[in-house]
Structure formats: C-alpha cells, structure tokens
Design an enzyme around this catalytic site. Structure first.
Site, mmCIF file in Angstrom:
data_model
loop_
_atom_site.group_PDB
_atom_site.id
_atom_site.type_symbol
_atom_site.label_atom_id
_atom_site.label_comp_id
_atom_site.label_asym_id
_atom_site.label_seq_id
_atom_site.Cartn_x
_atom_site.Cartn_y
_atom_site.Cartn_z
ATOM 1 N N HIS A 1 5.209 35.152 19.493
ATOM 2 C CA HIS A 1 6.204 34.872 20.535
ATOM 3 C C HIS A 1 6.667 33.421 20.404
ATOM 4 O O HIS A 1 5.838 32.523 20.198
ATOM 5 C CB HIS A 1 5.615 35.015 21.944
ATOM 6 C CG HIS A 1 5.182 36.393 22.309
ATOM 7 N ND1 HIS A 1 6.060 37.431 22.530
ATOM 8 C CD2 HIS A 1 3.942 36.909 22.525
ATOM 9 C CE1 HIS A 1 5.383 38.512 22.855
ATOM 10 N NE2 HIS A 1 4.103 38.234 22.854
ATOM 11 N N HIS B 1 -5.559 38.483 21.904
ATOM 12 C CA HIS B 1 -5.495 38.679 23.323
ATOM 13 C C HIS B 1 -6.176 39.967 23.794
ATOM 14 O O HIS B 1 -6.563 40.099 24.950
ATOM 15 C CB HIS B 1 -4.000 38.684 23.683
ATOM 16 C CG HIS B 1 -3.615 39.141 25.011
ATOM 17 N ND1 HIS B 1 -2.565 39.977 25.269
ATOM 18 C CD2 HIS B 1 -4.158 38.853 26.231
ATOM 19 C CE1 HIS B 1 -2.442 40.187 26.546
ATOM 20 N NE2 HIS B 1 -3.377 39.533 27.169
ATOM 21 N N TYR C 1 2.512 30.083 29.432
ATOM 22 C CA TYR C 1 1.981 31.203 28.640
ATOM 23 C C TYR C 1 0.450 31.207 28.658
ATOM 24 O O TYR C 1 -0.191 32.226 28.891
ATOM 25 C CB TYR C 1 2.504 31.033 27.215
ATOM 26 C CG TYR C 1 2.186 32.136 26.247
ATOM 27 C CD1 TYR C 1 3.078 33.175 26.050
ATOM 28 C CD2 TYR C 1 1.022 32.122 25.503
ATOM 29 C CE1 TYR C 1 2.808 34.181 25.138
ATOM 30 C CE2 TYR C 1 0.735 33.121 24.587
ATOM 31 C CZ TYR C 1 1.632 34.146 24.407
ATOM 32 O OH TYR C 1 1.358 35.137 23.508
ATOM 33 N N GLU D 1 -0.815 45.560 21.099
ATOM 34 C CA GLU D 1 -0.104 45.634 22.377
ATOM 35 C C GLU D 1 1.349 46.034 22.098
ATOM 36 O O GLU D 1 1.945 45.617 21.095
ATOM 37 C CB GLU D 1 -0.193 44.305 23.136
ATOM 38 C CG GLU D 1 0.255 44.478 24.580
ATOM 39 C CD GLU D 1 -0.108 43.330 25.528
ATOM 40 O OE1 GLU D 1 -0.712 42.330 25.083
ATOM 41 O OE2 GLU D 1 0.225 43.456 26.721
ATOM 42 N N HIS E 1 5.736 42.807 31.706
ATOM 43 C CA HIS E 1 4.668 43.542 32.403
ATOM 44 C C HIS E 1 4.211 42.832 33.693
ATOM 45 O O HIS E 1 3.030 42.653 33.962
ATOM 46 C CB HIS E 1 3.513 43.939 31.483
ATOM 47 C CG HIS E 1 2.726 42.869 30.792
ATOM 48 N ND1 HIS E 1 2.323 41.705 31.405
ATOM 49 C CD2 HIS E 1 2.230 42.814 29.538
ATOM 50 C CE1 HIS E 1 1.633 40.986 30.556
ATOM 51 N NE2 HIS E 1 1.565 41.624 29.417
ATOM 52 N N HIS F 1 -2.134 42.943 16.103
ATOM 53 C CA HIS F 1 -2.358 43.184 17.535
ATOM 54 C C HIS F 1 -1.566 44.425 17.930
ATOM 55 O O HIS F 1 -0.394 44.553 17.570
ATOM 56 C CB HIS F 1 -1.862 41.948 18.301
ATOM 57 C CG HIS F 1 -2.041 41.995 19.780
ATOM 58 N ND1 HIS F 1 -2.993 42.765 20.411
ATOM 59 C CD2 HIS F 1 -1.386 41.335 20.789
ATOM 60 C CE1 HIS F 1 -2.910 42.577 21.722
ATOM 61 N NE2 HIS F 1 -1.939 41.729 21.972
ATOM 62 N N ASP G 1 4.265 45.189 22.868
ATOM 63 C CA ASP G 1 5.324 44.234 22.532
ATOM 64 C C ASP G 1 5.326 43.906 21.041
ATOM 65 O O ASP G 1 6.291 43.344 20.531
ATOM 66 C CB ASP G 1 5.244 42.952 23.382
ATOM 67 C CG ASP G 1 3.869 42.327 23.444
ATOM 68 O OD1 ASP G 1 2.877 43.060 23.377
ATOM 69 O OD2 ASP G 1 3.778 41.096 23.563
HETATM 70 FE FE1 FEO Z 1 -0.941 40.682 23.789
HETATM 71 FE FE2 FEO Z 1 2.246 39.637 22.997
HETATM 72 O O1 FEO Z 1 0.870 40.850 23.330
#
Ligand code: FEO
Length: 405
Positions: A229, A145, A196, A80, A24, A78, A82
């Site tokens: 991640h 996040h 990150y 989002e 993104h 979460h 991804d």
């Molecule tokens: Fe906030 Fe890896 O997404």
C-alpha cells in the site's frame, strides 16, 4: 496507469484506488493503492495480486511490459482480499503457474477459491526461488498482518517486498517516497504512516521488533522497501524501519488527546477548562469529539499522544454509545505505553466514568485516578475542578513521558 520500473526488470503493476473512503470500516480520506510487482527474468514472476475490482487494471499494467501468459511463478505474500482477491482472474491467464505461499496462506486461499487445479509450493522462512538473475528469499511474518503473511526479499536488487508492513493508505500518482514528499509533504507522508500503524499494526509492536531484529541479524542488504500500500521507500528505507521500531517501542509526543462525546453539552463544557489546565502545564493537546470524527481518526490522535482523557456522559448508567464503541475498538488494538483518565457529567446514578476505568484496566494502561464527574452542568466550582484535573493529568503525563526518553 502503466507499469512503473522500480528496479532493473522489476515493475510496479498495481492499482491506485482514488475513491475508497471506507476500508473495511477504517476511514481512508486519502484513498489507497494495491501494489504488486512483476519481475521480468528467465522465469517471469508476479509478486501479489490486487483487490478484485482492480484485476483488469493490473492485467493491463502487466501487459504493458509482457504478455501475462509468460508469468510462471506467482508469489502470494498475503491473502487478505485487498491483495489476493483477484488471484482467480490472474490464474485464469496462467493456469500452469506455480504459487509460492506459506502453509497458512494456502489453507486460507482454499477457503476463498477453488484451488484444486492450482499448483502450489509451500514456503517458509529461508526458502528461496531462483528466477534467473534474481534470487528471491521468503521470510514468514505471521500476524504482520495475518497469520499467513510473509515478505519477499529480492537479493540482487536489494529490494524487500514487505506486503502490509511499512504501507500507507495514500492514493497518489507518486510511486516513490521522495516523489511524494516533493509534490505533497514529509508531514503528510508521516501522518499517513502513523495512521496506518495505529489502526492496523498497533497490536503487533512486539512482533514488529522481533521481526526487524530477525531481518537485521540476517544481514540483508536493503536499499528499497516496497509495501503493498502507498509509496515505495526508495529514498528513506532506513528511516521507515527506524520509525516502526520507535512506534513499537512506544514513542509518542508529549501531548494529550481529549476524546469525548456529549449529550446536552455538559461533558463538552468540561473539556474547555480541562484543556486550559493542560495548556497551563505547557503540554500540547487536541480535542476530538467522537460524533464528529471517524473512529480511525480518533485512534490516530490517541496513538500520537502520550496521554489521553476520555470524556463521556452517563446514559442509562453506562458509557455513551460512541465512547463505548471507541474504547471497544481501542481495546482490540492492544495499546501500550500510554496514560489515560476519564471524566464526564451525569444526572443521577452516574456510571460512565466507572465503566471507562474498567475498560482502561482491561487494556492494562497506566491510569490517572480518580476520574472526574460533574452533576448535570458544570458550575463555576466544577470548572475550577476541571481545570485542576487537566493540570494534574498534564503533570502526570509529563512524569510518565520521561520513561520513554
Ligand atoms: Fe492485511 Fe492490506 O491487507
């Protein structure tokens, strides 16, 4: 890939995205992973899904250890995309499963999917799920996040599944920190952690401190942290928590990032005597040309250093576009605990340096003033001024840095 055991009857079933270079808008030269975890217990439970392109991969990984239809609980830490954008494909296999999610997570999912036939249980901090031999504790982490975010602690496994927090954008065949350090290096892992944090979590330093304190007060026994991640912190969970606390408290190296762009090389020529002046004071520095560097890489270098000098030529009385873009991006990340100044060349009216300081003030950063402007090209006298400007900024940076030691 195959499922990989992380704890007794708990498996990584995620995906490695070797190819992604634009996450993104954030440059990911090392790729990334989308981690999710499968708990094989009396009630088989999946924690998180993966990015939609990798849905079949995670389904295959699940099938490596159990038929996906046996899953009865899906925890969504979460929403989002991804992590949650393959939820429809997963739910198609387990239509009767219960989704454990925060209230804001549910509301967000409702905006992305037809959730009308899905069964939800809304959870908040302190709520638990017994899956058989394991007890899962949910911890809301709003804004870490996104507002919906939470973590899942698996008590008997001493495992914290932390979604974005403690992650890194690294595509690797190593699933664990110690494996990665052995085949790559500690320095590369640390660089990925800083990259990150700087680009994703920088705005949330205070929240990170609060949340870590809250978790510490709960006295949770954690011997493994599994983010969504990158590698899983098997060997160094305490160190990554401390690293986050350090960054949230403003830790940086005594160094200076000179971040600039240039039209006819005049601003670029200013960087040479400036960096010589900085070096003369014994302070390390690195020089980043914005037109040659992805913004996220420049942000990382900004974040690593205690001081920053921003160089911009004046174009139509304002900042050069790439510098304006960098500062706009930086402002959104709400940086703290850094000292900053500006320099640049101009032809007639000037304006870039003035506008840079307006941006710095909006960010409430410590400023080094006045900035330095040079008419057209730096003369020998101008180069001497640049050298002194660099020296003085390095002295101020050293002074400022003592506040954090
Ligand atoms: Fe906030 Fe890896 O997404």
């Amino acid at each position: 890939m195959k499922a990989i055991k992380v704890k007794p009857d708990i498996y990584w079933v995620g995906a490695v995205d070797w190819a992604v270079r634009d996450f993104h808008g954030y440059v990911t030269p090392r790729g990334t992973t989308y981690n999710n975890y499968l708990i094989l217990d009396k009630q088989v439970t999946l924690v998180d899904t993966v990015k939609h392109d990798f849905a079949q991969g995670t389904i295959d990984n699940i099938r490596d250890v159990i038929e996906p239809s046996k899953i009865v609980n899906l925890v969504i830490n979460h929403i989002e995309p991804d992590h949650a954008s393959s939820i429809d494909k997963i739910m198609a296999l387990i239509p009767g499963a219960t989704i454990y999610i925060t209230d804001r997570g549910k509301k967000g999912l409702d905006r992305h999917f037809d959730t009308s036939k899905w069964k939800f249980r809304i959870v908040k901090t302190g709520d638990t799920l017994n899956t058989g031999k394991y007890n899962l504790l949910f911890l809301e982490t709003p804004m870490l996040h996104w507002p919906d975010s939470m973590m899942t602690y698996v008590k008997e496994a001493k495992l914290l599944i932390s979604q974005d927090a403690f992650g890194q954008h690294i595509a690797t065949s190593s699933r664990f920190d110690d494996e990665f350090i052995e085949c790559a290096s500690q320095a590369e892992l640390e660089d990925a952690v800083i990259d990150y944090y700087a680009n994703i979590l920088m705005p949330f330093g205070q929240l990170i401190k609060t949340k870590i304190t809250e978790v510490q007060k709960l006295g949770l026994d954690i011997d493994m942290i599994a983010p969504d991640h990158g590698v899983i912190w098997r060997k160094h969970p305490a160190e990554i928590i401390q690293k986050y606390l350090d960054m949230a408290n403003g830790k940086a190296s005594l160094s200076i990032a000179v971040i600039y762009d240039t039209m006819w090389h005049s601003t670029e020529q200013m960087t040479l005597p400036i960096t010589q002046g900085i070096k003369e004071e014994g302070v390390d520095c690195r020089v980043i040309k914005l037109r040659a560097t992805p913004i996220s890489a420049a942000i990382k270098d900004f974040w690593k250093s205690r001081g920053c000098l921003v160089g911009s030529p004046t174009l139509n009385n304002i900042l050069y576009p790439t510098v304006a873009e960098f500062l706009s991006h930086l402002r959104g990340l709400r940086p703290k605990n850094r000292i900053i100044g500006a320099f640049g060349s101009y032809g007639w009216g000037g304006g870039a340096v003035k506008e840079a300081y307006e941006e710095f003030r909006k960010m409430k950063l410590e400023t080094f003033e006045p900035g330095l402007q040079v008419l057209y090209k730096p003369s020998l006298e101008d180069s001497a001024r640049c050298y002194e400007f660099g020296r003085e900024f390095a002295r101020k940076t050293k002074d400022y840095h003592t506040k954090f030691i």
